[in-house]
Design a protein around this motif. Structure first.
Motif, PDB file in Angstrom:
ATOM      1  N   ASP A   1       3.601   7.323   7.140  1.00 13.28           N
ATOM      2  CA  ASP A   1       2.474   7.881   6.406  1.00 13.28           C
ATOM      3  C   ASP A   1       1.178   7.406   6.818  1.00 13.28           C
ATOM      4  N   ALA A   2       0.186   8.120   7.587  1.00 10.92           N
ATOM      5  CA  ALA A   2      -1.014   7.736   7.766  1.00 10.92           C
ATOM      6  C   ALA A   2      -2.059   7.949   6.874  1.00 10.92           C
ATOM      7  N   VAL A   3      -2.683   7.168   6.662  1.00  9.21           N
ATOM      8  CA  VAL A   3      -3.699   7.351   5.390  1.00  9.21           C
ATOM      9  C   VAL A   3      -5.064   6.587   5.869  1.00  9.21           C
TER      10      VAL A   3
ATOM     11  N   PRO B   1      -8.770   5.735   3.677  1.00  7.00           N
ATOM     12  CA  PRO B   1      -9.830   5.833   2.374  1.00  7.00           C
ATOM     13  C   PRO B   1     -10.723   6.937   2.241  1.00  7.00           C
ATOM     14  N   ASP B   2     -11.054   7.576   1.244  1.00  6.57           N
ATOM     15  CA  ASP B   2     -11.730   8.630   1.208  1.00  6.57           C
ATOM     16  C   ASP B   2     -11.508   9.947   1.873  1.00  6.57           C
ATOM     17  N   LYS B   3     -10.095  10.117   2.359  1.00  7.89           N
ATOM     18  CA  LYS B   3      -9.634  11.267   3.216  1.00  7.89           C
ATOM     19  C   LYS B   3      -8.432  11.750   2.414  1.00  7.89           C
ATOM     20  N   GLU B   4      -8.054  12.931   2.527  1.00  3.25           N
ATOM     21  CA  GLU B   4      -6.833  13.399   2.153  1.00  3.25           C
ATOM     22  C   GLU B   4      -6.076  13.913   3.050  1.00  3.25           C
ATOM     23  N   SER B   5      -4.526  13.997   2.838  1.00  2.00           N
ATOM     24  CA  SER B   5      -3.592  14.446   3.593  1.00  2.00           C
ATOM     25  C   SER B   5      -4.130  16.023   4.197  1.00  2.00           C
ATOM     26  N   GLY B   6      -3.905  16.054   5.602  1.00  2.00           N
ATOM     27  CA  GLY B   6      -4.478  17.193   6.305  1.00  2.00           C
ATOM     28  C   GLY B   6      -5.895  17.190   6.758  1.00  2.00           C
ATOM     29  N   GLU B   7      -6.693  16.098   6.396  1.00  2.00           N
ATOM     30  CA  GLU B   7      -7.767  15.962   7.163  1.00  2.00           C
ATOM     31  C   GLU B   7      -7.442  14.928   8.159  1.00  2.00           C
ATOM     32  N   THR B   8      -8.585  14.979   9.303  1.00  2.00           N
ATOM     33  CA  THR B   8      -8.417  14.099  10.474  1.00  2.00           C
ATOM     34  C   THR B   8      -9.397  12.909  10.525  1.00  2.00           C
ATOM     35  N   VAL B   9      -8.822  12.173  11.292  1.00  2.39           N
ATOM     36  CA  VAL B   9      -9.922  11.021  11.605  1.00  2.39           C
ATOM     37  C   VAL B   9     -10.194  11.039  13.314  1.00  2.39           C
TER      38      VAL B   9
ATOM     39  N   GLU C   1      -4.547  13.969  12.579  1.00  2.00           N
ATOM     40  CA  GLU C   1      -4.225  14.251  11.326  1.00  2.00           C
ATOM     41  C   GLU C   1      -3.668  13.356  10.300  1.00  2.00           C
ATOM     42  N   LEU C   2      -4.011  13.183   9.134  1.00  6.74           N
ATOM     43  CA  LEU C   2      -3.455  12.321   8.133  1.00  6.74           C
ATOM     44  C   LEU C   2      -2.222  13.139   7.495  1.00  6.74           C
ATOM     45  N   ASN C   3      -1.351  12.372   7.059  1.00  4.33           N
ATOM     46  CA  ASN C   3      -0.185  13.057   6.347  1.00  4.33           C
ATOM     47  C   ASN C   3       0.032  12.718   5.274  1.00  4.33           C
ATOM     48  N   ALA C   4      -0.822  11.694   4.621  1.00  3.07           N
ATOM     49  CA  ALA C   4      -0.716  11.203   3.214  1.00  3.07           C
ATOM     50  C   ALA C   4      -2.311  10.902   2.707  1.00  3.07           C
ATOM     51  N   THR C   5      -2.229  10.659   1.640  1.00  2.90           N
ATOM     52  CA  THR C   5      -3.707  10.559   0.876  1.00  2.90           C
ATOM     53  C   THR C   5      -3.738   9.151   0.278  1.00  2.90           C
ATOM     54  N   MET C   6      -4.510   8.404   0.575  1.00  4.47           N
ATOM     55  CA  MET C   6      -4.451   7.028   0.293  1.00  4.47           C
ATOM     56  C   MET C   6      -4.669   6.765  -1.167  1.00  4.47           C
ATOM     57  N   ALA C   7      -5.499   7.726  -1.923  1.00  4.11           N
ATOM     58  CA  ALA C   7      -5.587   7.447  -3.395  1.00  4.11           C
ATOM     59  C   ALA C   7      -4.365   7.940  -4.168  1.00  4.11           C
ATOM     60  N   GLU C   8      -3.363   8.496  -3.429  1.00  4.44           N
ATOM     61  CA  GLU C   8      -2.078   8.776  -3.958  1.00  4.44           C
ATOM     62  C   GLU C   8      -0.782   8.032  -3.894  1.00  4.44           C
ATOM     63  N   ILE C   9      -1.046   7.030  -2.771  1.00  6.46           N
ATOM     64  CA  ILE C   9       0.185   6.417  -2.439  1.00  6.46           C
ATOM     65  C   ILE C   9       0.284   5.190  -3.218  1.00  6.46           C
ATOM     66  N   ASP C  10       1.575   4.679  -3.284  1.00  2.00           N
ATOM     67  CA  ASP C  10       1.956   3.337  -3.931  1.00  2.00           C
ATOM     68  C   ASP C  10       2.396   2.571  -2.896  1.00  2.00           C
ATOM     69  N   PRO C  11       1.843   1.326  -2.336  1.00  2.00           N
ATOM     70  CA  PRO C  11       2.304   0.428  -1.455  1.00  2.00           C
ATOM     71  C   PRO C  11       3.558  -0.027  -1.573  1.00  2.00           C
ATOM     72  N   SER C  12       3.965  -0.293  -2.942  1.00  2.00           N
ATOM     73  CA  SER C  12       5.350  -0.663  -3.266  1.00  2.00           C
ATOM     74  C   SER C  12       6.531   0.173  -3.005  1.00  2.00           C
TER      75      SER C  12
END
Length: 196
Positions: free
Chosen positions: A33-35, A37-45, A67-78
């Protein structure tokens, strides 16, 4: 056994250091999962390509849109088994995000595998997790890594849960060490000699 890997990326991260590990880890069956900050899944860096042409430092040119495939604000590192932190210019600003620092600290507190390359250890230094480790990074960030408490070693280094390399030319050895840390069996063979 397939692992769930978190990869923290950002605009102008190094193209090869994002693309190659992402594709290699997925190729052998891991889920990445590539994340950012401040970007959502489907957006790009936007990535940057750093090339070494004999100057005192690297040259930077525009790379790809990744293309990011996950949203940092929604993931749980655990929920992840391992962490990958590529280099480039992105780490210098990614380390200012509390969510990034907290995610990195989780992987070290839980003794989970972490792979970082080039400028990626700037984030690890900011997270305060390098004390007592032997490691490496891009040579220009050696001082800040050592100030964070590590012992510097040239070349690819594996110390406990951490695998580090200096730049994308280290990919074969760095990725092999990370895959071994993840529990994958790696067969090291010498390339066949070319016929004259």
């Amino acid at each position: 056994m397939s692992k769930d890997i978190l990869m923290i990326v950002g605009d102008f991260g190094e193209d090869y250091e994002i693309m190659v590990p992402y594709q290699a880890l997925e190729m052998v069956g891991h889920s990445v999962d590539a994340v950012c900050p401040d970007k959502e899944s489907g957006e790009t860096v936007k990535t940057a390509i750093h090339d070494f042409r004999g100057d005192q430092t690297y040259m930077e040119t525009r790379g790809h849109d990744f293309e990011l495939n996950a949203t940092m604000a929604e993931i749980d590192p655990s929920e992840y088994d391992a962490l990958c932190v590529p280099g480039g210019r992105a780490p210098e600003y990614l380390r200012t995000y509390d969510a990034v620092i907290e995610a990195v600290q989780h992987f070290f507190e839980s003794d989970k595998p972490v792979a970082s390359l080039c400028h990626g250890p700037q984030i690890l230094a900011a997270a305060g997790v390098l004390d007592g480790y032997e490691m490496t990074a891009y040579p220009a960030v050696r001082a800040e890594c050592e100030a964070a408490g590590c012992s510097w070693v040239d070349g690819v280094v594996r110390d406990r849960n951490l695998v580090t390399g200096q730049a994308w030319p280290d990919h074969p050895e760095w990725l092999a060490a990370f895959l071994e840390l993840l529990g994958d069996e790696i067969n090291h063979t010498e390339p066949a000699a070319a016929d004259d």
